[in-house]
Enzyme design. Structure first.
Site, PDB file in Angstrom:
ATOM      1  CD  GLU A 267      -7.111   7.751   9.257  1.00 17.27           C
ATOM      2  OE1 GLU A 267      -7.185   8.678  10.085  1.00 17.27           O
ATOM      3  OE2 GLU A 267      -6.319   6.802   9.346  1.00 17.27           O
TER       4      GLU A 267
ATOM      5  NE  ARG B 109     -14.235  17.100  17.034  1.00 12.50           N
ATOM      6  CZ  ARG B 109     -13.647  16.288  16.184  1.00 12.50           C
ATOM      7  NH1 ARG B 109     -12.795  16.758  15.293  1.00 12.50           N
ATOM      8  NH2 ARG B 109     -13.897  15.003  16.194  1.00 12.50           N
TER       9      ARG B 109
ATOM     10  CE  LYS C 188     -12.941   8.700  11.903  1.00 13.00           C
ATOM     11  NZ  LYS C 188     -12.365   8.657  10.562  1.00 13.00           N
TER      12      LYS C 188
HETATM   13  P1  ATP Z   1     -12.594  11.404  14.902  1.00 15.58           P
HETATM   14  O1  ATP Z   1     -12.009  12.402  15.845  1.00 15.58           O
HETATM   15  O2  ATP Z   1     -13.979  10.996  15.224  1.00 15.58           O
HETATM   16  O3  ATP Z   1     -11.700  10.243  14.629  1.00 15.58           O
HETATM   17  P2  ATP Z   1     -11.662  12.613  12.562  1.00 15.58           P
HETATM   18  O4  ATP Z   1     -11.719  14.051  12.376  1.00 15.58           O
HETATM   19  O5  ATP Z   1     -10.343  12.085  12.910  1.00 15.58           O
HETATM   20  O6  ATP Z   1     -12.785  12.194  13.561  1.00 15.58           O
HETATM   21  P3  ATP Z   1     -11.864  12.051   9.795  1.00 15.58           P
HETATM   22  O7  ATP Z   1     -12.342  10.870   9.048  1.00 15.58           O
HETATM   23  O8  ATP Z   1     -10.459  12.453   9.636  1.00 15.58           O
HETATM   24  O9  ATP Z   1     -12.180  11.790  11.325  1.00 15.58           O
HETATM   25  O10 ATP Z   1     -12.831  13.275   9.547  1.00 15.58           O
HETATM   26  C1  ATP Z   1     -13.232  13.705   8.280  1.00 15.58           C
HETATM   27  C2  ATP Z   1     -13.670  15.139   8.381  1.00 15.58           C
HETATM   28  O11 ATP Z   1     -14.760  15.265   9.286  1.00 15.58           O
HETATM   29  C3  ATP Z   1     -12.581  16.048   8.900  1.00 15.58           C
HETATM   30  O12 ATP Z   1     -12.516  17.178   8.042  1.00 15.58           O
HETATM   31  C4  ATP Z   1     -13.024  16.446  10.254  1.00 15.58           C
HETATM   32  O13 ATP Z   1     -12.631  17.748  10.563  1.00 15.58           O
HETATM   33  C5  ATP Z   1     -14.537  16.336  10.164  1.00 15.58           C
HETATM   34  N1  ATP Z   1     -15.135  16.063  11.466  1.00 15.58           N
HETATM   35  C6  ATP Z   1     -14.908  15.007  12.274  1.00 15.58           C
HETATM   36  N2  ATP Z   1     -15.599  15.105  13.407  1.00 15.58           N
HETATM   37  C7  ATP Z   1     -16.319  16.247  13.336  1.00 15.58           C
HETATM   38  C8  ATP Z   1     -17.247  16.916  14.197  1.00 15.58           C
HETATM   39  N3  ATP Z   1     -17.580  16.414  15.374  1.00 15.58           N
HETATM   40  N4  ATP Z   1     -17.785  18.085  13.783  1.00 15.58           N
HETATM   41  C9  ATP Z   1     -17.461  18.584  12.579  1.00 15.58           C
HETATM   42  N5  ATP Z   1     -16.606  18.017  11.728  1.00 15.58           N
HETATM   43  C10 ATP Z   1     -16.026  16.864  12.083  1.00 15.58           C
HETATM   44 MG    MG Z   2      -8.878  13.061  11.144  1.00 20.97          MG
END
Ligand code: ATP
Ligand code: MG
Length: 583
Positions: A45, A279, A289
């Site tokens: 995102e 994760r 984020k």
């Molecule tokens: P955040 O919680 O930091 O905002 P998010 O998952 O909401 O992260 P996205 O941009 O939606 O952020 O994430 C893109 C992809 O990265 C998603 O498929 C998510 O599952 C993966 N992802 C995010 N953080 C991790 C992590 N710590 N380990 C593995 N995969 C991750």
């Molecule tokens: Mg997300």
């Protein structure tokens, strides 16, 4: 360790270490004909910069596709206009490329699917499985119910309550939904919801919201829409639209999987399959984020690319290489359950990589003048220094040596503590690549008593580094010729947080309470040998005895800045041994 030749294929290392449950599931799907090809996606995102957790997801997504001869789409999941921005899109693309992954022309945006998603919503209304609700978002939450604990501490979820608008006719729903799109209703006054089961044990399945009204311009489609699809509705259908076979995501989406499957089934679209993996969590680090944004906005760090940040851009500025990060991903592998990876492992991967490739130089961080009393006035010699002992092909360089040299303050003691082998009156040390010198005395400031210079004599027969001479001395110290020294500025970093799990805070506390107040130490002026003058931004070095450093883009008071990437001492091997012995 193996070579990085696969990096160049741009798809990911098929052997990034993954022999795991996801590969097994994909292989099984291909074998039994569920799919005839493999396509994954990385779905960021655009509301922040990528962090090393995302690098994990990127690594899994691209490597799985590569392993099965498939492809990986880059899809921006941009359906939440409040926080999204084009600058984030650019930053994300730059970082993925830098990591060494190539999506080719497979760049997609969920915001390009708004019309398609709208049509599917209409289809679901017509099937009688979606309805327009007038409850407020707050009421919806209350009606849905929450998990409660009974007397025996067993959690259960009592059934929720149906909305009074749940049984609107298909015609009324179609009419209201069209008018929602047309902008007839104020923000938040209506939603479109899936009609599933308000008594479902999984709260996610209790008539989830599919659309909400928000008059917020979108960074790509502007004010074209005033209704926006929710993630749980948008994501499976975007996957299906792109023919994604395996939608790999982190573990928190596991409870959303039944809903993912429900939307695909009801919409009668391509049957993408969601598979979850753990994760990435790293000690002394925050990987979310939202909290990283807070650190940036409140000025706890200098920006998204502050070298203390776990963002890809921060790691890059810290001196991390894509190879080190990918090596790390391979070593941690893919797990089904969450765990905490010690940050020492990440540092170990960087050290291993830089040890092989970093040019060695001599830099004095806290200078103290050493005067060689028996050295001829104004005489300069050039000694030969090894560029990289790990790489004989890197050769040698000449380093100027003269009467006055900078040495580190802590390489001299008036009175030596036990086991101190460096300079003190009467003791001899080797000046790296130069001569053996013997300390004869020191000058002090008459007021403060501080040592202002150290005196010594040198032995002309000991030039270079011959082993026999070296046996005579126990210490070797680095130095920089005063007449030739180049002033630089140095930033020494420590962990941004003091504790392993910064998010674990007592009620009322904040993760900010765990910030390390001493995570950055600035040395305004250090002295480098002339070689460092030609360092370009991102060039990496080992400052002998001090650690690995990288040239930062900043120049302060005319002095180029160098960031310490990581120290020389490896704590990982010790941790690893402990883990292996199970203690
Ligand atoms: P955040 O919680 O930091 O905002 P998010 O998952 O909401 O992260 P996205 O941009 O939606 O952020 O994430 C893109 C992809 O990265 C998603 O498929 C998510 O599952 C993966 N992802 C995010 N953080 C991790 C992590 N710590 N380990 C593995 N995969 C991750
Ligand atoms: Mg997300």
């Amino acid at each position: 360790m193996d070579s990085y030749t696969d990096l160049e294929d741009g798809k990911g290392r098929p052997n990034e270490g993954y022999s795991d449950f996801i590969s097994e599931a994909i292989a099984e799907d291909l074998k039994n004909g569920r799919y005839t090809y493999v396509r994954t996606r990385f779905p960021p995102e655009p509301n922040g910069w990528l962090h090393i957790g995302h690098a994990k997801a990127i690594s899994v997504d691209f490597s799985m596709a590569a392993k099965f001869g498939g492809e990986c789409n880059l899809r921006f999941d941009d359906t939440n206009p409040e926080k999204e921005d084009m600058s984030y899109v650019e930053a994300i693309k730059r970082d993925i490329k830098w990591l060494g992954y190539d999506w080719g022309d497979r760049e997609y945006y969920a915001s390009d699917y708004y019309e398609y998603l709208y049509e599917i919503a209409v289809k679901l209304i017509k099937k009688g499985v979606a309805y327009v609700d007038d409850l407020s978002e707050e009421e919806i939450r209350v009606y849905r119910g929450t998990a409660v604990e009974d007397k025996n501490n067993i959690t259960y979820t009592p059934p929720g309550k149906d909305s009074p608008y749940r049984n609107r006719s298909v015609e009324e729903n179609l009419d209201l939904f069209a008018r929602m799109r047309a902008g007839e209703f104020p923000d938040g006054s209506k939603t479109l919801r899936a009609k599933i089961d308000m008594a479902h044990p999984n709260l996610v399945m209790r008539d989830p919201v599919m659309y909400r009204i928000r008059r917020i311009p979108h960074y790509r489609v502007g004010t074209q829409w005033c209704i926006y699809p929710m993630y749980d509705f948008q994501h499976p259908l975007s996957d299906a639209k792109e023919g994604i076979t395996h939608s790999l995501c982190s573990l928190e989406y596991e409870i959303h999987r039944p809903l993912y499957e429900w939307f695909i089934q009801q919409a009668e679209v391509f049957p993408s399959r969601q598979i979850e993996f753990a994760r990435l969590n790293i000690s002394k680090t925050v990987l979310s984020k939202r909290y990283l944004l807070q650190l940036v906005k409140e000025g706890h760090v200098s920006g998204w690319d502050d070298p203390r940040m776990p963002t890809i851009a921060g790691l890059r500025r810290r001196g991390y290489t894509p190879e080190a990060i990918r090596d790390f991903m391979g070593r941690i592998g893919i797990a089904k359950t969450d765990s905490l990876v010690d940050i020492a492992l990440l540092e170990h991967c960087l050290r291993e990589d830089l040890n092989k490739r970093a040019q060695r130089v001599m830099v004095v961080l806290r200078p103290l003048k050493l005067i060689i009393d028996n050295w001829p006035e104004n005489h300069v010699e050039y000694v030969e220094a090894i560029n990289n002992p790990e790489d004989p092909a890197a050769g040698t360089r000449p380093v100027p040596f003269g009467k006055e040299l900078w040495i580190e303050q802590d390489d001299f003691q008036k009175v030596p503590p036990p086991k101190y082998y460096r300079l003190y009156p009467g003791n001899a040390v080797r000046l790296r690549y130069g001569y053996i010198v013997t300390c004869t005395g020191y000058d002090t400031d008459p007021v403060t008593g501080e040592v202002t210079a150290v005196h010594c004599t040198y032995d002309p027969a000991t030039r270079g580094g011959n082993a026999e001479d070296n046996r005579k001395v126990k210490g070797t110290i680095h130095w920089v010729s005063v007449a030739h020294a180049k002033p630089i500025s140095v930033r020494l970093y420590d962990y941004l947080f003091l504790v392993d799990r910064p998010m674990d805070v007592p009620p009322g506390g904040s993760f900010l309470d765990n910030l390390n107040p001493k995570s950055l130490e600035v040395i305004p002026t250090a002295y480098a040998e002339p070689f460092l003058e030609n360092a370009q931004v991102e060039d990496k070095f080992q400052f002998e005895r001090l650690g690995y450093f990288v040239r930062d883009p900043d120049v302060v008071d005319g002095k180029p800045v160098f960031n310490r990437s990581v120290g020389l001492k490896d704590s990982w091997s010790k941790i690893e041994k402990k883990l292996q012995s199970g203690s």
